[in-house]
Design an enzyme around this catalytic site. Sequence first.
Site, PDB file in Angstrom:
ATOM      1  N   SER A   7      34.556 -11.889  25.462  1.00 52.26           N
ATOM      2  CA  SER A   7      35.365 -10.853  24.590  1.00 52.26           C
ATOM      3  C   SER A   7      36.661 -10.271  25.112  1.00 52.26           C
ATOM      4  O   SER A   7      36.986 -10.324  26.005  1.00 52.26           O
ATOM      5  CB  SER A   7      34.232  -9.652  24.587  1.00 52.26           C
ATOM      6  OG  SER A   7      34.084  -9.212  26.027  1.00 52.26           O
ATOM      7  N   GLY A   8      37.252  -9.822  23.985  1.00 52.07           N
ATOM      8  CA  GLY A   8      38.665  -9.667  24.205  1.00 52.07           C
ATOM      9  C   GLY A   8      39.490 -10.831  24.571  1.00 52.07           C
ATOM     10  O   GLY A   8      40.560 -10.814  25.400  1.00 52.07           O
ATOM     11  N   THR A   9      39.316 -11.743  23.873  1.00 52.59           N
ATOM     12  CA  THR A   9      39.655 -13.115  24.394  1.00 52.59           C
ATOM     13  C   THR A   9      41.339 -13.104  23.966  1.00 52.59           C
ATOM     14  O   THR A   9      42.217 -13.635  25.023  1.00 52.59           O
ATOM     15  CB  THR A   9      39.176 -14.265  23.562  1.00 52.59           C
ATOM     16  OG1 THR A   9      37.754 -14.148  23.672  1.00 52.59           O
ATOM     17  CG2 THR A   9      39.857 -15.702  23.752  1.00 52.59           C
ATOM     18  N   THR A  10      41.755 -12.614  22.791  1.00 55.36           N
ATOM     19  CA  THR A  10      43.178 -12.753  22.348  1.00 55.36           C
ATOM     20  C   THR A  10      44.010 -11.812  23.540  1.00 55.36           C
ATOM     21  O   THR A  10      45.113 -12.315  23.750  1.00 55.36           O
ATOM     22  CB  THR A  10      43.279 -12.407  20.910  1.00 55.36           C
ATOM     23  OG1 THR A  10      42.319 -13.045  20.019  1.00 55.36           O
ATOM     24  CG2 THR A  10      44.760 -12.645  20.440  1.00 55.36           C
ATOM     25  N   HIS A  70      35.091 -20.565  26.598  1.00 58.31           N
ATOM     26  CA  HIS A  70      33.921 -19.760  26.478  1.00 58.31           C
ATOM     27  C   HIS A  70      32.748 -20.378  27.182  1.00 58.31           C
ATOM     28  O   HIS A  70      31.417 -19.979  26.931  1.00 58.31           O
ATOM     29  CB  HIS A  70      33.601 -19.507  25.000  1.00 58.31           C
ATOM     30  CG  HIS A  70      34.668 -18.973  24.369  1.00 58.31           C
ATOM     31  ND1 HIS A  70      34.705 -17.558  24.447  1.00 58.31           N
ATOM     32  CD2 HIS A  70      35.213 -19.042  23.113  1.00 58.31           C
ATOM     33  CE1 HIS A  70      35.664 -17.001  23.886  1.00 58.31           C
ATOM     34  NE2 HIS A  70      35.852 -17.787  22.778  1.00 58.31           N
ATOM     35  N   ARG A  92      32.314  -7.296  27.577  1.00 55.18           N
ATOM     36  CA  ARG A  92      32.284  -6.119  26.904  1.00 55.18           C
ATOM     37  C   ARG A  92      31.004  -5.608  26.604  1.00 55.18           C
ATOM     38  O   ARG A  92      30.246  -6.346  26.753  1.00 55.18           O
ATOM     39  CB  ARG A  92      33.250  -6.659  25.656  1.00 55.18           C
ATOM     40  CG  ARG A  92      33.407  -5.330  24.844  1.00 55.18           C
ATOM     41  CD  ARG A  92      34.319  -5.874  23.544  1.00 55.18           C
ATOM     42  NE  ARG A  92      34.927  -4.950  22.883  1.00 55.18           N
ATOM     43  CZ  ARG A  92      35.742  -5.016  21.635  1.00 55.18           C
ATOM     44  NH1 ARG A  92      35.857  -6.292  21.226  1.00 55.18           N
ATOM     45  NH2 ARG A  92      36.088  -3.933  20.962  1.00 55.18           N
ATOM     46  N   SER A 100      32.179  -7.001  16.827  1.00 51.45           N
ATOM     47  CA  SER A 100      33.328  -7.892  16.823  1.00 51.45           C
ATOM     48  C   SER A 100      32.995  -9.329  16.389  1.00 51.45           C
ATOM     49  O   SER A 100      33.834  -9.749  15.345  1.00 51.45           O
ATOM     50  CB  SER A 100      33.958  -8.110  18.362  1.00 51.45           C
ATOM     51  OG  SER A 100      35.002  -8.859  18.031  1.00 51.45           O
ATOM     52  N   ARG A 223      41.415  -6.975  14.679  1.00 54.53           N
ATOM     53  CA  ARG A 223      40.795  -5.682  13.591  1.00 54.53           C
ATOM     54  C   ARG A 223      41.176  -4.386  14.063  1.00 54.53           C
ATOM     55  O   ARG A 223      41.758  -3.867  13.535  1.00 54.53           O
ATOM     56  CB  ARG A 223      39.382  -6.027  13.883  1.00 54.53           C
ATOM     57  CG  ARG A 223      38.423  -5.197  12.731  1.00 54.53           C
ATOM     58  CD  ARG A 223      37.018  -5.650  12.600  1.00 54.53           C
ATOM     59  NE  ARG A 223      36.285  -5.171  13.900  1.00 54.53           N
ATOM     60  CZ  ARG A 223      35.670  -4.020  13.863  1.00 54.53           C
ATOM     61  NH1 ARG A 223      35.712  -3.089  13.035  1.00 54.53           N
ATOM     62  NH2 ARG A 223      35.050  -3.718  14.971  1.00 54.53           N
ATOM     63  N   GLY A 225      40.250  -3.313  17.947  1.00 59.23           N
ATOM     64  CA  GLY A 225      40.463  -3.440  19.464  1.00 59.23           C
ATOM     65  C   GLY A 225      39.972  -2.106  20.160  1.00 59.23           C
ATOM     66  O   GLY A 225      40.426  -1.807  21.114  1.00 59.23           O
TER      67      GLY A 225
END
Length: 257
Positions: A7-10, A70, A92, A100, A223, A225
């Site tokens: 999660s929060g990959t980007t 991942h 997360r 998400s 989206r 965050g």
Amino acid sequence: MLWVVISGTTWIKALAFAIVNRTRYNNKCHTTHPLLTINPHECVPFIENEILRSKPTYIDSNSTRLFASHMPYTSLPQSILDSGCRIVYMCRNPKDVLVSMFHFVNKLKDESSHEGLTLEDAFEKFSKGIGSCHPYWDHVRGYYEASLEHPTRILFFTYENMKMDTANNVKRLVDFFGHPFTKEEEANGAVQEIVSICSFKSLSDVNKHGNLVSGVPSHAFFRKGEVADWKNHLTKEMVETLDEITKENFHGLDICF
């Protein structure tokens, strides 16, 4: 260095790239820095994709190599475990992960004109551990326990803590890499420059248009965050079920959301 994220990959890809390349690129420059022109996923490739390329991106690299994944800890290739590379893992709140994932999948389906995924279907699959990177709780626990066993090689933290104190967590990351900020860098605002260039607003503004090489629209990765957006989506029954699963699977672990 390998960044394993569920999660929060980007965001973590952007932070990793900005930190490692802080002497190569000027984080103050709004014309030449890659994060101000392209998507973080184009800056830090997934190792799962690299093995399929005829010419992997790392072949011509003379700098620190960054990859994301991942994969569960138990599925990492032995070559990675034996390499001594640093691994950073960010988890997360499962409820926000579900929300998400639900929105991301539907953004992709909108682009392909396929029927969308309902929140009820997404909840059913997620809570039963169906899908990639699942069961989510096993994925998190695997890296958490590995970080306790190898604290100098695996750094574990949460999305919520990163949001609450981004600047100090950036310092943690830099120290973990073994290249802490100099006094001069800190005095010149290097930490805040990285926080700013990797902010949700900055990254989402850059990625409003265009597609990745894979064809996925750049805007699909952005989206809100926000922390605890699940409160705007999940029913009381969904919350209770996920909280019970989390309590059971994270029992004894020092993980707070």
